[in-house]
Write a protein that holds these residues in place. Structure first.
Motif: not given
Length: 250
Positions: A4-5, A243-244, A239-240, A8
Motif C-alpha cells: 500500500e505504501i 496509517t500503515e 498519511t499513508t 501510494q
C-alpha cells in the motif's frame, strides 16, 4: 514498506515528480539525521529533514494557518461560553486524555476531530468551535488527519510531564479558552503563559511540559495541523505511511 505504501508513493511521484518524496524517504533511512537533531528533539521517533528546528512559532506568520487563527480568536467568547455549558451539563462527554505515553484522569478532553474525521456528536456541545474547525481547518486540508482536535482541560494541580511527541511534520495550535493564574507551558526550556482569547503555536517534537497550579480548571482548544513547511505530496505520503505503520503495530 508495505504494498500500500509503495503504491501510494509511486502514484505521488508520478504526479508530483521523482524527487517530491525525497525528504520522506530520507526520514525513513536508519538513524536518519539523528546527530543533526536539536538535543531536545531527539526523543521524537520521526523527524522530517528540512523542517526548521524552531520550538515556538508565530501563529500569525503563516498565510495557510492565519484564517483559522483569526477565526478562533474572533469567536473566543462564544467558544468559551459553549464549552462552559458543556462542562456543566454534559461532563460525561469529557474523557480522560489518552496520550500515546500515558492516560491521565486529571487531564480531560472533549474531542472535535479524531480518527481522520469530525466528531459529529460534539457539534451540539460546541457548535462554534466545531464550525470554525470544519470551515477553517478540515475543509482547507490543514488539519493533520493522523491526529486530532480537542478541548484540553487540566484540573487544578495537574501536570503534564516533559516529553516529546512522535514527529515534527505536524504542529500544535492552542487557543487559550479559560486560563487561571498558575498555568503555564514550557517548550525546549522556554516557558510561556497562555493569554485568554489568543493562540500559541509550537513544534511538539521538542520536549515540552505543562501544568495547572491554579485553583480552577485550565482549558485550551488544541488543533493538530500540518507543519506549514510540509508539501502536498509529503502530507499524502506521510498519511499513508503512518496509517500503515499503525495497522502493523496493532
Amino acid at each position: 514498506m508495505t504494498p500500500e505504501i509503495d503504491q501510494q508513493f509511486a502514484l505521488l511521484r508520478a504526479e508530483y515528480g521523482r524527487d517530491s518524496l525525497a525528504r520522506v524517504e530520507e526520514m525513513l533511512e536508519p538513524k536518519s539525521l539523528i546527530d543533526q537533531r536539536h538535543p531536545l528533539q531527539r526523543a521524537a521517533k520521526w523527524v522530517l529533514p528540512g523542517i526548521p528546528q524552531i520550538p515556538w512559532h508565530d501563529p500569525y506568520a503563516y498565510p495557510e494557518l492565519l484564517p483559522l487563527v483569526r477565526e478562533l480568536e474572533a469567536e473566543h467568547a462564544r467558544i468559551k461560553a459553549e464549552l462552559e455549558g458543556a462542562w456543566a451539563s454534559r461532563r460525561d462527554r469529557f474523557s480522560d486524555y489518552e496520550h500515546y505515553l500515558v492516560r491521565q484522569q486529571n487531564w480531560q478532553a472533549l474531542y472535535l476531530y479524531r480518527g481522520g474525521a469530525l466528531v459529529e456528536e460534539s457539534a451540539a456541545l460546541a457548535p462554534t468551535a466545531y464550525r470554525v474547525l470544519r470551515e477553517s481547518a478540515v475543509e482547507p486540508g490543514i488539519i493533520c488527519p493522523l491526529l486530532e482536535s480537542h478541548f484540553s482541560t487540566l484540573l487544578p494541580g495537574a501536570t503534564i510531564a516533559p516529553h516529546c511527541d512522535l514527529w515534527n511534520f505536524s504542529i500544535n495550535l492552542h487557543l487559550a479558552i479559560d486560563i487561571p493564574d498558575g498555568a503555564g507551558i514550557r517548550v525546549a526550556g522556554e516557558t510561556r503563559h497562555w493569554q485568554e482569547g489568543r493562540c500559541l503555536l509550537f513544534d511538539y517534537s521538542f520536549e515540552h511540559e505543562a501544568w495547572n497550579k491554579g485553583i480552577r480548571t485550565r482549558t485550551c482548544l488544541l488543533v493538530d495541523l500540518w507543519h506549514p513547511d510540509t508539501t502536498a505530496p509529503e502530507r499524502a505520503a506521510l498519511t499513508t505511511l503512518m496509517t500503515e505503520i499503525r495497522k502493523m503495530m496493532g
